[in-house]
Design an enzyme around this catalytic site. Sequence first.
Site, PDB file in Angstrom:
ATOM      1  N   HIS A  63       8.773 -10.673 -12.591  1.00 40.79           N
ATOM      2  CA  HIS A  63       7.710 -11.397 -13.280  1.00 40.79           C
ATOM      3  C   HIS A  63       7.902 -12.882 -12.977  1.00 40.79           C
ATOM      4  CE1 HIS A  63       6.742  -8.029 -16.382  1.00 40.79           C
ATOM      5  NE2 HIS A  63       5.947  -7.970 -15.319  1.00 40.79           N
ATOM      6  N   ASP A  65       7.587 -15.654 -14.413  1.00 39.62           N
ATOM      7  CA  ASP A  65       8.283 -16.604 -15.298  1.00 39.62           C
ATOM      8  C   ASP A  65       9.804 -16.510 -15.164  1.00 39.62           C
ATOM      9  OD1 ASP A  65       7.845 -14.063 -16.575  1.00 39.62           O
ATOM     10  OD2 ASP A  65       8.392 -14.915 -18.515  1.00 39.62           O
ATOM     11  N   HIS A  66      10.275 -15.619 -14.282  1.00 42.06           N
ATOM     12  CA  HIS A  66      11.723 -15.485 -14.079  1.00 42.06           C
ATOM     13  C   HIS A  66      12.179 -15.849 -12.665  1.00 42.06           C
ATOM     14  CE1 HIS A  66      12.465 -13.615 -18.036  1.00 42.06           C
ATOM     15  NE2 HIS A  66      11.170 -13.420 -17.903  1.00 42.06           N
TER      16      HIS A  66
HETATM   17 ZN    ZN Z   1       8.950  -9.849 -17.810  1.00 37.92          ZN
HETATM   18 ZN    ZN Z   2       9.420 -13.024 -19.100  1.00 32.89          ZN
END
Ligand code: ZN
Ligand code: ZN
Length: 271
Positions: A63, A65-66
């Site tokens: 994902h 955001d990582h």
């Molecule tokens: Zn995630």
């Molecule tokens: Zn996340």
Amino acid sequence: MLGVTILGNNSAVPAFDRHPTAQVLTLRDHLYLIDCGEGTQIQIIRYKIRRSKIHRIFISHLHGDHYFGLIGLINSMGLLGRIQPLHIHGPEPLWQILQLQLKEADTHLPFDLQFHPLPQNGLVVEDRSSEVHCFKTDHRIECWGFFFKERRHTREGIVEGSSYAFCADTRYDPSLAEHIKGATWVYHEATYLDELKEAAYARYHSTSKQAAEIARLAGAGHLLIGHFSSKYADLEPFVKEARAVFPETYLALEGTTFCFGKSSDHPAMVK
Ligand SMILES: [Zn+2]
Ligand SMILES: [Zn+2]
């Protein structure tokens, strides 16, 4: 010495001057970066992390955001003339993504970039001073948590020192506690407050109370909570909710370093 500096503690999108997930773990003389959300290299500069000392990067899942900050950080390391090898541990498709980004930019890094796909479960890497294990979490796509353990050498042999469990993104899953038993510190996501536990379940995330429950089940020393939803400007209700179940809970506030001391019963020093 084991300690962690929080660089990002928000979920999904940046909000309220909070950034997506990134943490720097200091383990003896190594710096390990855990996740690398967008803006991580800006946070590294802001909090005076010695970028050249980052030896390994662990990415929990794909994902954005990582890991959307990863190619930017790698590129900057190259431009700044890094020569020492950099090891990346992450989900297998990450290597293809990075190679494509580097190839299409005709970027030739001056250092050796070594990629290590994560095993399903078990030992990721070990050396004289530490060992790192991974375990799967219950998330919408494949996602791994990491358990970092300090090794101490005594006359009787190797014993475990302090430890840090990073539980990544996950639904409430009591079986996670088995993987992180006795951790000195546990980081567990707390995207929502418990009033939104149905939404948390539907979106494969956890509530603050559930994070505290995992720390209690694991017999952890202390709990850090983060990955807060952008719905919330005020984070105090998170810590209040978690402390009702697990009193030794702290907010993973950006720019804060939590030092774990020399033994698991050493009180946490927060600076
Ligand atoms: Zn995630
Ligand atoms: Zn996340």
